[in-house]
Scaffold this motif. Structure first.
Motif, PDB file in Angstrom:
ATOM      1  N   HIS A 120      40.202 -11.868 -33.179  1.00 49.20           N
ATOM      2  CA  HIS A 120      41.601 -12.298 -33.181  1.00 49.20           C
ATOM      3  C   HIS A 120      42.533 -11.099 -33.402  1.00 49.20           C
ATOM      4  O   HIS A 120      43.499 -10.912 -32.655  1.00 49.20           O
ATOM      5  N   GLU A 121      42.248 -10.298 -34.396  1.00 44.74           N
ATOM      6  CA  GLU A 121      43.156  -9.197 -34.744  1.00 44.74           C
ATOM      7  C   GLU A 121      43.180  -8.112 -33.662  1.00 44.74           C
ATOM      8  O   GLU A 121      44.240  -7.612 -33.295  1.00 44.74           O
ATOM      9  N   HIS A 165      45.454  -8.950 -30.746  1.00 45.08           N
ATOM     10  CA  HIS A 165      46.891  -8.666 -30.865  1.00 45.08           C
ATOM     11  C   HIS A 165      47.193  -7.270 -30.305  1.00 45.08           C
ATOM     12  O   HIS A 165      48.209  -7.061 -29.644  1.00 45.08           O
ATOM     13  N   GLU A 218      50.084 -15.910 -31.242  1.00 41.53           N
ATOM     14  CA  GLU A 218      48.964 -16.389 -32.039  1.00 41.53           C
ATOM     15  C   GLU A 218      47.917 -17.095 -31.178  1.00 41.53           C
ATOM     16  O   GLU A 218      46.719 -16.821 -31.287  1.00 41.53           O
TER      17      GLU A 218
HETATM   18 ZN   LIG Z   1      47.281 -13.380 -35.482  1.00 44.22          ZN
END
Ligand SMILES: [Zn+2]
Length: 286
Positions: free
Chosen positions: A137-138, A141, A208
């Protein structure tokens, strides 16, 4: 007259090309008034500052798991982006995966692949596959240039770039202090207690769910079971009960819509996972 119209149309499309970018995998058009590469010097400086003022763990099983998950996901990201003509996204990346001893329930990745996990989030991750959920997830980004996108929005809002202007250098020349402040607002360092904790302001809802989708895909490609993502978010939601809610939750709401989105994406992610573990049995699920 025709020529004039043609020139105007060409100029307009040129501005569009410079000011827009497509996110890998999702194909979403994003407003991009700076090149995400321009953020790297600031990112690397901020990252170093966080490490220099924190207790960075150098060895142990937690460190090994975070570094291994990071490297495996990095490999699948690089393979995917290269195969899909997006390798320019990774230009200038200097990947780093570090663990900081701190109760903060948090983890983040600054532009250019600079990752930090705080030991506080590791019990909720539970194991390496849980770490891969957060890692995927990170990192996503950063892959989706969300930092440069948010910076672009900030520069426009603060008037550091006006219509038709692009580039971090132009913004710095126009409004140096404001430009610096926007960066520090997005990626700063707070010192709440003994040790400082880096923080990153919440991403938009769009960003997100994009990071969820990319992260699920990349963890599956790296041979981590993506179904662990749903379990992770449920554990995270449970951790919000009681005392102080985890820092991660303030930027990452663990609500039903997130979980149901993940469940929708799961069949495709599981296919990728099966493919990756079938092809690489020896380095399969850990
Ligand atoms: Zn996030």
């Amino acid at each position: 007259m025709k020529m004039k119209r043609f020139i105007i149309a060409s100029l307009a499309s040129l501005v569009f090309v410079v000011a827009c970018q497509k996110v890998p995998l999702t194909g979403r058009n994003q407003l991009m008034l700076i090149n995400s590469k321009e953020l790297l010097p600031m990112s690397f400086t901020s990252y170093k500052e966080v490490l220099d003022t924190s207790k960075v763990l150098r060895s142990g099983s937690q460190v090994e798991m975070v570094k291994r998950a990071g490297q495996r996901i990095r490999k699948s990201v690089e393979a995917y982006l290269t195969a899909n003509n997006y390798s320019q996204v990774l230009e200038g990346f200097q990947w780093e995966f570090n663990v900081i001893e701190n109760k903060a329930v948090n983890a983040w990745c600054m532009p250019g692949g600079k990752v930090v996990f705080y030991t506080g989030i590791l019990p909720i991750c539970r194991d390496e596959t849980g770490i891969a959920v957060v890692m995927g997830h990170e990192i996503s980004h950063a892959i989706a240039s969300h930092g440069a996108e948010r910076m672009s929005q900030g520069l426009l809002a603060q008037g550091a770039l006006t219509a038709g202007q692009v580039g971090l250098g132009v913004a710095m020349a126009n409004k140096p202090q404001e430009t610096q402040n926007i960066w520090m607002g997005l990626y700063g360092i707070a010192a709440p207690a003994a040790a400082s904790v880096g923080y990153i302001l919440p991403n938009s809802r769009n960003q997100e769910s994009e990071a969820d989708r990319l992260g699920l895909t990349f963890m599956a490609m790296a041979g981590y079971d993506p179904r662990a993502a749903v379990d992770f978010w449920q554990r995270m939601a449970q951790a919000s009960g009681g005392q102080k809610p985890p820092q991660w939750l303030s930027t990452h709401p663990a609500d039903n819509s997130r979980v149901s989105n993940l469940q929708k994406l799961m069949p495709d992610a599981v296919k990728l996972y099966n493919k990756s573990t079938g092809n690489t049995k020896s380095t399969g699920r850990r």
